[in-house]
Design an enzyme around this catalytic site. Structure first.
Site, short mmCIF file in Angstrom:
data_model
loop_
_atom_site.label_atom_id
_atom_site.label_comp_id
_atom_site.label_asym_id
_atom_site.label_seq_id
_atom_site.Cartn_x
_atom_site.Cartn_y
_atom_site.Cartn_z
N HIS A 288 4.78 -0.79 2.47
CA HIS A 288 4.09 -0.46 1.21
C HIS A 288 4.84 0.62 0.42
O HIS A 288 5.05 0.48 -0.79
CB HIS A 288 2.66 -0.01 1.53
CG HIS A 288 1.79 0.19 0.33
ND1 HIS A 288 1.71 1.39 -0.35
CD2 HIS A 288 0.93 -0.66 -0.30
CE1 HIS A 288 0.85 1.27 -1.35
NE2 HIS A 288 0.36 0.04 -1.34
N ASN B 292 -9.29 -1.92 -5.76
CA ASN B 292 -9.25 -3.39 -5.83
C ASN B 292 -10.62 -4.01 -5.55
O ASN B 292 -10.73 -5.02 -4.86
CB ASN B 292 -8.24 -3.92 -4.81
CG ASN B 292 -6.86 -3.32 -4.99
OD1 ASN B 292 -6.44 -3.04 -6.12
ND2 ASN B 292 -6.16 -3.10 -3.89
N ASP C 265 2.88 8.08 0.65
CA ASP C 265 2.69 6.69 1.06
C ASP C 265 3.13 6.53 2.51
O ASP C 265 2.98 7.46 3.31
CB ASP C 265 3.50 5.77 0.12
CG ASP C 265 2.80 4.45 -0.13
OD1 ASP C 265 2.78 3.62 0.79
OD2 ASP C 265 2.27 4.25 -1.23
N SER D 184 -2.18 -0.57 -6.44
CA SER D 184 -1.02 0.19 -5.95
C SER D 184 0.22 -0.15 -6.76
O SER D 184 1.00 0.72 -7.17
CB SER D 184 -0.74 -0.14 -4.48
OG SER D 184 -1.57 0.56 -3.61
#
Length: 397
Positions: free
Chosen positions: A164, A255, A131, A318
């Protein structure tokens, strides 16, 4: 292949102006790769641009930066397959700008994580989170973060400059106790693998190196809260090798609101593909859904750790993926011998059913449900096949 001619060509075309961009170079045999990498290390003083090239031992490939490489020349002259190094994005649909108080987030309660803590807290399960890094100074993560790697700047630690990765780490394993936030598996160990920059952008080659690191450092789980629309043979090969090494690979489905869609790498059969649900237990409006999804988890208005010792709500598959990684950590601490295929079957069998028709059409009589950590550890629940349209993944070289 004439190794000297090949290296000379790479030196002339790497890091020079040209329209062709970044490439992943795959070889016809492991022996060819071994010979080239040995010569590459010997010839770096002679060919200065070669120090820009990165090596993936797991994939058996060279990762080349911006340059003027020509795939046709590489194939016809040297027998090397050149795959375009495509961009990859993190999969948070949106961030809700709230600096929230600490406490137990609704998603942790929803999947029954706290009910499972009397049986397992994920103790010593190693999770590689590929990430944007992690905030090592966050009070709720200080006991949860372990050694990682910064693939963008190997001389620096994997500090998060986006947020994130810190959010994902918090949901998986925050351990703030009564004064802070608790994640799904508060005694698991997060190993941040920084592959994404401050904008949340990476390339397939960065992901390949991240998986390389996770395999070499014997992670139990790899959390991949990102996706891409196009296929990548290099990424597929690397994910498969991680799977064959016994690592559970958990990936966000995307998404895009698609009724039968999933991003790569979640689409690969060697991953556990995750969709998102909301507080009402239904599939979140933004989430992909259908037969390509293995399991759903809370992904709407999910509160977790954020930069500057704060907290933030975020939406996205996520966020759902991090709940599933945490639940698997609880299971592996209790049942360390389970294989990735066994874990996928157990997740589906013990999932909480979604409202009738919510998952859309399925090729099985048991559409995927919402993860339940408490049921997962008990081992009860529905009998279901390992996956719908995604075929069970077997061993492969």
């Amino acid at each position: 292949m004439d190794e000297s001619s090949f290296l000379r060509y790479l030196n002339e075309t790497t890091n020079t102006s040209g329209p062709n961009g970044r490439y992943i170079l795959r070889f016809s045999s492991p022996g060819q790769y071994i010979k080239i990498t040995a010569r590459l290390q010997e010839e770096q003083e002679r060919y200065p641009n070669l120090d820009q090239i990165r090596i993936s031992p797991l994939l058996g490939a060279l990762l080349c930066p911006q340059g003027a490489l020509d795939p046709k020349t590489l194939r016809e002259r040297f027998g090397v397959i050149a795959e375009k190094d495509e961009p990859v994005d993190i999969l948070a649909a949106s961030a809700l700008d709230k600096d929230l108080s600490s406490g137990l987030p609704w998603g942790i309660r929803r999947i029954g994580a706290s009910e499972a803590w009397s049986v397992s807290t994920g103790h010593q399960i190693r999770i590689g989170v590929i990430d944007t890094g992690a905030d090592f100074s966050h009070p709720d993560l200080r006991s949860s973060l372990s050694r990682g790697v910064n693939l963008l700047n190997p001389m620096s630690p994997p500090h998060d400059d986006n947020g994130h990765g810190t959010h994902i780490a918090g949901t998986i394993a925050a351990s703030g106790g009564s004064k802070g936030m608790m994640g799904v598996a508060p005694r698991a160990l997060i190993h941040p693998v920084k592959a994404f920059d401050h904008n949340g952008s990476a390339y397939v080659s960065d992901i390949v190196l991240g998986i390389d690191w996770c395999v070499q450092n014997r992670m139990h789980i790899i959390n991949m809260s990102f996706g891409m629309k196009s296929k990548s043979q290099a990424l597929l090969n690397t994910v498969r090798k991680a799977y064959n090494a016994g690592i559970v690979v958990v990936a966000s489905s995307g998404n895009d609101k698609k009724s039968n869609g999933a991003d790569y790498p979640a689409r690969y059969p060697y991953t556990i593909s995750v969709g998102a649900t909301g507080r009402d237990g239904r599939i979140a409006p933004f989430s992909n859904r259908g037969s390509r999804i293995d399991i759903y988890a809370p992904g709407e208005k999910v509160k977790s750790c954020w930069l500057g010792n704060g907290y933030k709500e975020m939406n996205g598959t996520s966020m759902a993926t991090s709940h599933v990684s945490g639940a698997i950590a609880l299971l592996l601490a209790q049942r360390p011998g389970l294989s990735p295929a066994e874990i996928k079957r157990r997740l589906r069998r013990t999932a909480r059913p979604l409202p009738a028709g919510a998952a859309g059409k399925s090729k099985t009589s048991h559409p995927p449900g919402e993860v339940s950590a408490s049921r997962l550890l008990r081992g009860g629940g529905r009998k279901a096949p390992v996956a719908g349209a995604k075929k069970p993944a077997g061993k492969s070289s």
